[in-house]
Enzyme design. Structure first.
Site, PDB file in Angstrom:
ATOM      1  N   HIS A 101       0.889  -1.171   0.000  1.00 27.95           N
ATOM      2  CA  HIS A 101       0.000   0.000   0.000  1.00 27.95           C
ATOM      3  C   HIS A 101       0.924   1.217   0.000  1.00 27.95           C
ATOM      4  O   HIS A 101       1.984   1.179   0.635  1.00 27.95           O
ATOM      5  CB  HIS A 101      -0.808   0.131   1.293  1.00 27.95           C
ATOM      6  CG  HIS A 101      -1.765  -0.959   1.594  1.00 27.95           C
ATOM      7  ND1 HIS A 101      -1.402  -2.101   2.241  1.00 27.95           N
ATOM      8  CD2 HIS A 101      -3.098  -1.058   1.374  1.00 27.95           C
ATOM      9  CE1 HIS A 101      -2.472  -2.862   2.409  1.00 27.95           C
ATOM     10  NE2 HIS A 101      -3.515  -2.264   1.897  1.00 27.95           N
ATOM     11  N   ASP A 104       2.223   1.984   3.418  1.00 28.82           N
ATOM     12  CA  ASP A 104       3.193   1.098   4.094  1.00 28.82           C
ATOM     13  C   ASP A 104       4.611   1.492   3.723  1.00 28.82           C
ATOM     14  O   ASP A 104       5.510   1.468   4.555  1.00 28.82           O
ATOM     15  CB  ASP A 104       3.121  -0.385   3.685  1.00 28.82           C
ATOM     16  CG  ASP A 104       1.775  -0.941   3.385  1.00 28.82           C
ATOM     17  OD1 ASP A 104       0.854  -0.608   4.118  1.00 28.82           O
ATOM     18  OD2 ASP A 104       1.680  -1.736   2.426  1.00 28.82           O
TER      19      ASP A 104
HETATM   20  C1  XLS Z   1      -7.595  -6.277   4.556  1.00 28.41           C
HETATM   21  C2  XLS Z   1      -7.207  -6.504   3.174  1.00 28.41           C
HETATM   22  C3  XLS Z   1      -6.117  -5.607   2.637  1.00 28.41           C
HETATM   23  C4  XLS Z   1      -6.047  -5.666   1.129  1.00 28.41           C
HETATM   24  C5  XLS Z   1      -5.250  -4.588   0.506  1.00 28.41           C
HETATM   25  O1  XLS Z   1      -8.323  -7.045   5.168  1.00 28.41           O
HETATM   26  O2  XLS Z   1      -6.869  -7.856   3.058  1.00 28.41           O
HETATM   27  O3  XLS Z   1      -4.908  -5.889   3.221  1.00 28.41           O
HETATM   28  O4  XLS Z   1      -5.543  -6.894   0.685  1.00 28.41           O
HETATM   29  O5  XLS Z   1      -5.708  -3.343   0.849  1.00 28.41           O
END
Ligand code: XLS
Ligand code: CA
Ligand code: CA
Length: 437
Positions: A101, A104
């Site tokens: 993301h 991150d």
């Molecule tokens: C959260 C989601 C997230 C997505 C990406 O539960 O799994 O991590 O994969 O935003």
């Protein structure tokens, strides 16, 4: 470059008899199965958020994990160190893909400009590391759920100014994903849902979500980003209800708003179980509707009703998932991303290796069993036989749309009451066990 995981060497395949916990017992990247290497079947990816940014916090307590790349006094150094550590980890583990993301890899700054400056800076570093190591980006995405401005959603926010902020973030995240040669881009509707219908205009919010995705589709074309768009279903958490509830509700939404040509599904195992389905159900639904895109490989806990994001170790799941994926012809732009996190008590960096090794081995065993199931055709033949009535002239007449209810009446009068056939579920479960044991 400093060594952030000094006690771990490159993880190698040593076979099932090896006593070395830091080795693969089943995953051998170069081994060919059904004409393709394991590496190409899986396209394993490590996720940046849980693996490098998740430090064991839960709603009751702060971090439990201490990391040497997380200790710098200033944000810039910390961010760069973390990226270096990530690429060391990918290389030592031997995975060819990663996912992130925006927030991150570059924590949000005070302003949009500052956030984007950080993002550009770290993207430059990541591009260099990708080039040096040959590791690629499976997909990028934008975090539109952590900051307080997104508490009532991003694209479905009641305030168009927040919709706009989310749009600015996605615009940039798409540019960065393209810059890093990403094979895909994920939309996960973190808070695209509601807490109470008493303050929610559901129809309007759904229209806005579709508008948002159309804007992204248009911008993708404009900047000539060739990656695949994915939408990731999840029924709830963080909100009480999320619009992208499961594969079927995403499908209906995409069709209604003419988006089905532009997005495929990113199926996450734990989200499937939260929706009251099995992981395999969601995969089969995606395949049946030509929507299989990518997979977030993890698992939940049968006794807990939330998104525990544990590493996948269940051989039934990995076998049946690979069986479905193989039948569908494998991944194209997608892959298997370990959207999974260490338990709060697994505090050592080496635990990150144990977790990923176990998950990769579980999928390797699943792949081997699934390939054998495909070759033997036992299940295929049983299913073929079960539906063989549809291959007769009568069955074909119905399937092709040429039969009427009068025809059904005439057929039934002529042939009488049909004899039901056993579904043989227990036999099939026994056969499956033979492949897994
Ligand atoms: C959260 C989601 C997230 C997505 C990406 O539960 O799994 O991590 O994969 O935003
Ligand atoms: Ca996910
Ligand atoms: Ca999850």
């Amino acid at each position: 470059m400093p060594d952030y995981f000094p006690n771990v060497k490159k993880i190698k395949y040593e076979g099932p008899d090896s006593k070395n916990a830091l080795s693969f017992k089943h995953y051998k990247a170069s081994q060919k199965i059904l004409g393709k290497t394991m590496e190409d079947h899986f396209r394993f990816a490590v996720c940046y958020w849980h693996t490098f940014k998740g430090l064991g916090t839960d709603p009751f307590g702060g971090p439990t994990m201490i990391r040497n790349y997380d200790d710098a006094p200033d944000e810039d150094t910390q961010r760069r160190q973390t990226m270096e550590a990530a690429f060391e980890f990918f290389q030592k583990l031997g995975v060819k893909f990663w996912c992130f993301h925006d927030a991150d890899i570059a924590p949000e700054g005070e302003t949009l400009d500052e956030s984007q400056r950080r993002l550009d800076d770290v993207a430059k570093q990541a591009k260099k590391l990708q080039k040096e190591t040959g590791i690629k980006l499976l997909w990028g995405t934008s975090n539109m759920f952590s900051h307080r401005r997104f508490m009532s959603g991003a694209a479905t926010n009641p305030d168009p100014a927040i919709f706009a902020y989310a749009g600015a973030k996605v615009k940039k995240a798409l540019e960065v994903t393209k810059y890093l040669g990403g094979e895909g881009y994920v939309f996960w509707g973190g808070r695209e849902g509601y807490e109470t219908l008493l303050n929610t205009d559901m129809g309007r919010e759904l229209d806005h979500l579709a508008r948002f995705l159309h804007m992204a589709v248009d911008y993708k074309k404009k900047i000539k980003f060739k990656g695949q768009f994915f939408i990731e279903p999840k029924p709830k958490e963080p909100t009480k209800h999320q619009y992208d509830f499961d594969a079927a509700s995403c499908h209906a939404f995409l069709q209604k708003y003419d988006l089905d040509k532009h997005l495929k599904l990113n199926i996450e195992a734990n989200h499937a179980t939260l929706a009251g389905h099995t992981f395999i159900h969601e995969l089969e639904y995606a395949v049946a509707n030509d929507l299989l895109g990518s997979v977030d490989a993890n698992r939940g806990d049968e006794l807990l009703g939330w998104d525990t994001d544990q590493f996948p170790t269940n051989l039934y799941d990995t076998t049946l998932a690979m069986y479905t994926i193989l039948k569908a012809g494998g991944f194209k732009a997608g892959g298997l991303n370990f959207d999974a996190k260490l338990r709060r008590q697994s505090i050592d960096p080496v635990d990150l290796f144990h977790a990923h090794i176990g998950a990769m081995d579980a999928f390797a065993r699943g792949l081997k069993a699934a390939a054998k199931m495909i070759k033997d055709k036992k299940f295929e033949k049983i299913i073929q036989k079960r539906y063989s009535g549809w291959d007769t002239a009568f069955g074909q007449k119905i399937e092709s749309g040429k039969a009427t209810l009068e025809d059904m009446d005439a057929y039934t009068r002529k042939h009488g009451d049909p004899e039901p056939q056993s579904g043989r579920q227990e036999l099939l479960e026994n056969i499956l066990n033979e492949y897994i044991l």
